[in-house]
Motif scaffolding. Structure first.
Motif, PDB file in Angstrom:
ATOM      1  N   CYS A  51      56.542  53.258  20.315  1.00  0.00           N
ATOM      2  CA  CYS A  51      56.621  53.321  18.858  1.00  0.00           C
ATOM      3  C   CYS A  51      55.413  52.642  18.217  1.00  0.00           C
ATOM      4  O   CYS A  51      54.911  53.085  17.185  1.00  0.00           O
ATOM      5  CB  CYS A  51      57.923  52.687  18.370  1.00  0.00           C
ATOM      6  N   HIS A  52      54.952  51.565  18.812  1.00  0.00           N
ATOM      7  CA  HIS A  52      53.776  50.877  18.281  1.00  0.00           C
ATOM      8  C   HIS A  52      52.510  51.707  18.464  1.00  0.00           C
ATOM      9  O   HIS A  52      51.547  51.544  17.713  1.00  0.00           O
ATOM     10  CB  HIS A  52      53.611  49.512  18.952  1.00  0.00           C
ATOM     11  N   MET A  53      52.497  52.594  19.450  1.00  0.00           N
ATOM     12  CA  MET A  53      51.316  53.424  19.701  1.00  0.00           C
ATOM     13  C   MET A  53      51.344  54.723  18.907  1.00  0.00           C
ATOM     14  O   MET A  53      50.346  55.445  18.856  1.00  0.00           O
ATOM     15  CB  MET A  53      51.219  53.736  21.194  1.00  0.00           C
ATOM     16  N   ALA A  54      52.480  55.049  18.297  1.00  0.00           N
ATOM     17  CA  ALA A  54      52.611  56.294  17.533  1.00  0.00           C
ATOM     18  C   ALA A  54      51.938  56.165  16.163  1.00  0.00           C
ATOM     19  O   ALA A  54      51.672  55.059  15.677  1.00  0.00           O
ATOM     20  CB  ALA A  54      54.086  56.636  17.359  1.00  0.00           C
ATOM     21  N   ASP A  55      51.687  57.290  15.526  1.00  0.00           N
ATOM     22  CA  ASP A  55      51.140  57.283  14.173  1.00  0.00           C
ATOM     23  C   ASP A  55      52.149  56.739  13.171  1.00  0.00           C
ATOM     24  O   ASP A  55      51.772  56.127  12.174  1.00  0.00           O
ATOM     25  CB  ASP A  55      50.718  58.699  13.768  1.00  0.00           C
ATOM     26  N   GLN A  56      53.416  56.978  13.440  1.00  0.00           N
ATOM     27  CA  GLN A  56      54.487  56.441  12.610  1.00  0.00           C
ATOM     28  C   GLN A  56      55.750  56.401  13.450  1.00  0.00           C
ATOM     29  O   GLN A  56      55.964  57.265  14.305  1.00  0.00           O
ATOM     30  CB  GLN A  56      54.704  57.297  11.359  1.00  0.00           C
ATOM     31  N   ALA A  57      56.584  55.388  13.236  1.00  0.00           N
ATOM     32  CA  ALA A  57      57.799  55.233  14.037  1.00  0.00           C
ATOM     33  C   ALA A  57      59.002  55.033  13.132  1.00  0.00           C
ATOM     34  O   ALA A  57      58.886  54.527  12.006  1.00  0.00           O
ATOM     35  CB  ALA A  57      57.661  54.055  14.997  1.00  0.00           C
ATOM     36  N   PHE A  58      60.170  55.433  13.644  1.00  0.00           N
ATOM     37  CA  PHE A  58      61.392  55.404  12.856  1.00  0.00           C
ATOM     38  C   PHE A  58      62.530  54.811  13.688  1.00  0.00           C
ATOM     39  O   PHE A  58      62.692  55.162  14.858  1.00  0.00           O
ATOM     40  CB  PHE A  58      61.780  56.815  12.413  1.00  0.00           C
ATOM     41  N   ALA A  59      63.307  53.948  13.067  1.00  0.00           N
ATOM     42  CA  ALA A  59      64.505  53.420  13.714  1.00  0.00           C
ATOM     43  C   ALA A  59      65.643  54.412  13.516  1.00  0.00           C
ATOM     44  O   ALA A  59      65.833  54.945  12.414  1.00  0.00           O
ATOM     45  CB  ALA A  59      64.871  52.072  13.115  1.00  0.00           C
ATOM     46  N   VAL A  60      66.390  54.667  14.573  1.00  0.00           N
ATOM     47  CA  VAL A  60      67.506  55.618  14.521  1.00  0.00           C
ATOM     48  C   VAL A  60      68.713  55.016  15.229  1.00  0.00           C
ATOM     49  O   VAL A  60      68.581  54.056  16.000  1.00  0.00           O
ATOM     50  CB  VAL A  60      67.129  56.961  15.188  1.00  0.00           C
ATOM     51  N   PRO A  61      69.924  55.559  14.994  1.00  0.00           N
ATOM     52  CA  PRO A  61      71.108  55.072  15.720  1.00  0.00           C
ATOM     53  C   PRO A  61      71.012  55.401  17.211  1.00  0.00           C
ATOM     54  O   PRO A  61      70.135  56.139  17.647  1.00  0.00           O
ATOM     55  CB  PRO A  61      72.259  55.845  15.061  1.00  0.00           C
ATOM     56  N   ARG A  62      71.955  54.862  17.976  1.00  0.00           N
ATOM     57  CA  ARG A  62      72.045  55.214  19.396  1.00  0.00           C
ATOM     58  C   ARG A  62      72.286  56.709  19.557  1.00  0.00           C
ATOM     59  O   ARG A  62      72.879  57.348  18.687  1.00  0.00           O
ATOM     60  CB  ARG A  62      73.176  54.436  20.077  1.00  0.00           C
ATOM     61  N   ALA A  63      71.862  57.233  20.701  1.00  0.00           N
ATOM     62  CA  ALA A  63      71.976  58.671  20.940  1.00  0.00           C
ATOM     63  C   ALA A  63      73.418  59.156  20.936  1.00  0.00           C
ATOM     64  O   ALA A  63      73.679  60.328  20.634  1.00  0.00           O
ATOM     65  CB  ALA A  63      71.306  59.031  22.259  1.00  0.00           C
ATOM     66  N   ASN A  64      74.373  58.288  21.268  1.00  0.00           N
ATOM     67  CA  ASN A  64      75.783  58.701  21.289  1.00  0.00           C
ATOM     68  C   ASN A  64      76.488  58.449  19.958  1.00  0.00           C
ATOM     69  O   ASN A  64      77.693  58.648  19.834  1.00  0.00           O
ATOM     70  CB  ASN A  64      76.533  58.008  22.424  1.00  0.00           C
TER      71      ASN A  64
END
Length: 319
Positions: free
Chosen positions: A45-58
């Motif tokens: 995420c730190h290496m991406a152009d932009q990062a987003f926090a999301v809930p757990r996959a389940n």
């Protein structure tokens, strides 16, 4: 400005960089995005152009959160990386397609088989592919004399080498009160991962095996590509008989005295994909080409004998 979104990015910096290099060659303006449960502690995420926090996959809010990101960020390609998100994404493919996002995932039925090791074994056996005898713990307890000891025990829906153990007798059977387990013959021989690319029409375009020379935490640490004819043929045969695969998959095989024995299918990028990429099987480029409506240049002309030796690196940031 269009984008690629890598989900559950974690520490998959190599995968992110593969997509960055592919995007730069196709559309230099394309952004590489990433999301994770804990963005602050995700190297990718730190290496991406932009990062987003999301809930757990389940979490039931996971798919709506991804749809919102894809809609707002003009995501053309979504790339899942962990097993626990695959089924939900496969089931929601049409929802993403409706907003212009292609999800690199197979048909829901294919994903369902790949996520269930017991069902994988049943399907492979029914198709006539060489797969190890598989048992439930209950079957082993009821008829211990009919199984080929020793066995290897795995969580039926597990991944990344979690809770795998060798079982030498009934007293060592795993505790199944928390989750289901499958037990299989403990195979002997070199282990290989076979990476495969399927185009949008479901046609297999490449089969690239690599030998897992050394493994750490279930992921290849040292490996080498090998154009082993028996392993390649196992891949082409699997593609012919098990419909529903799309994009990137990989399967695991032990090269035994009786030939390749297939024991696991992953309906996603494998952890060792960077080795295939370095050998010329640039799945990231081919996925982008198809997602953007360009001609897919997928081929099987990869380099044999490409070696990978991984090492630890770090991302630093002031808090």
């Amino acid at each position: 400005m269009s984008a690629v979104l890598i989900t559950s990015a974690g520490r998959r910096v190599e995968l992110l960089n593969a997509f960055r290099s592919s995007a730069e060659a196709i559309d230099p303006a394309m952004r590489i995005l990433a999301c994770d449960l804990d963005v602050e502690w995700s190297a990718a995420c730190h290496m991406a152009d932009q990062a987003f926090a999301v809930p757990r996959a389940n979490n039931p809010d996971y798919i709506p959160a991804l749809l919102d990101i894809c809609r707002r960020q003009a995501v053309k390609l979504l790339v899942p990386t962990i097993d626990t998100e695959l089924q939900a994404l496969a089931d929601a493919r049409d929802e993403f397609a409706a907003i212009g996002t292609h999800v690199s995932v197979g048909h829901p039925d294919f994903v369902r088989i790949a996520r269930d090791k017991q069902e994988t074994a049943r399907v492979l056996a029914r198709l006539g592919l060489n797969t190890p005898p598989s048992f439930t713990p209950e079957e082993v307890r009821e008829a211990p004399g009919s199984v080929p000891w020793p066995l290897i025990a795995k969580p039926n829906g597990g991944s990344a080498g979690r809770n795998i153990s060798v079982v030498n007798d009934v007293s060592q059977l795993p505790d199944t009160s928390g989750e289901a387990f499958v037990l299989q013959e403990l195979l002997k021989g070199p282990e290989h991962t076979i990476n495969m690319y399927f185009d949008l029409g479901g046609k297999a375009r490449t089969v690239i095996p690599h030998r897992r020379a050394q493994i750490r935490a279930g992921e290849v640490e040292k490996g080498v590509t090998e154009r082993n004819e028996a392993l390649c043929q196992a891949g082409w045969r699997l593609a012919e008989q098990l419909p529903g695969a799309r994009g990137v998959i990989c399967f695991q095989s032990i090269l035994t005295e009786r030939g390749p024995v297939v024991f696991e299918i992953n309906a996603r990028f494998g952890g060792g994909y960077p080795l295939a990429h370095a050998a010329g099987a640039t799945f990231s480029t081919w996925l982008l080409q198809e997602a953007l409506g360009l001609e897919c240049e997928a081929h099987d002309g990869w380099t044999e004998g490409m070696r990978m030796m991984r090492y630890d690196a770090a991302v630093f940031e002031e808090s």
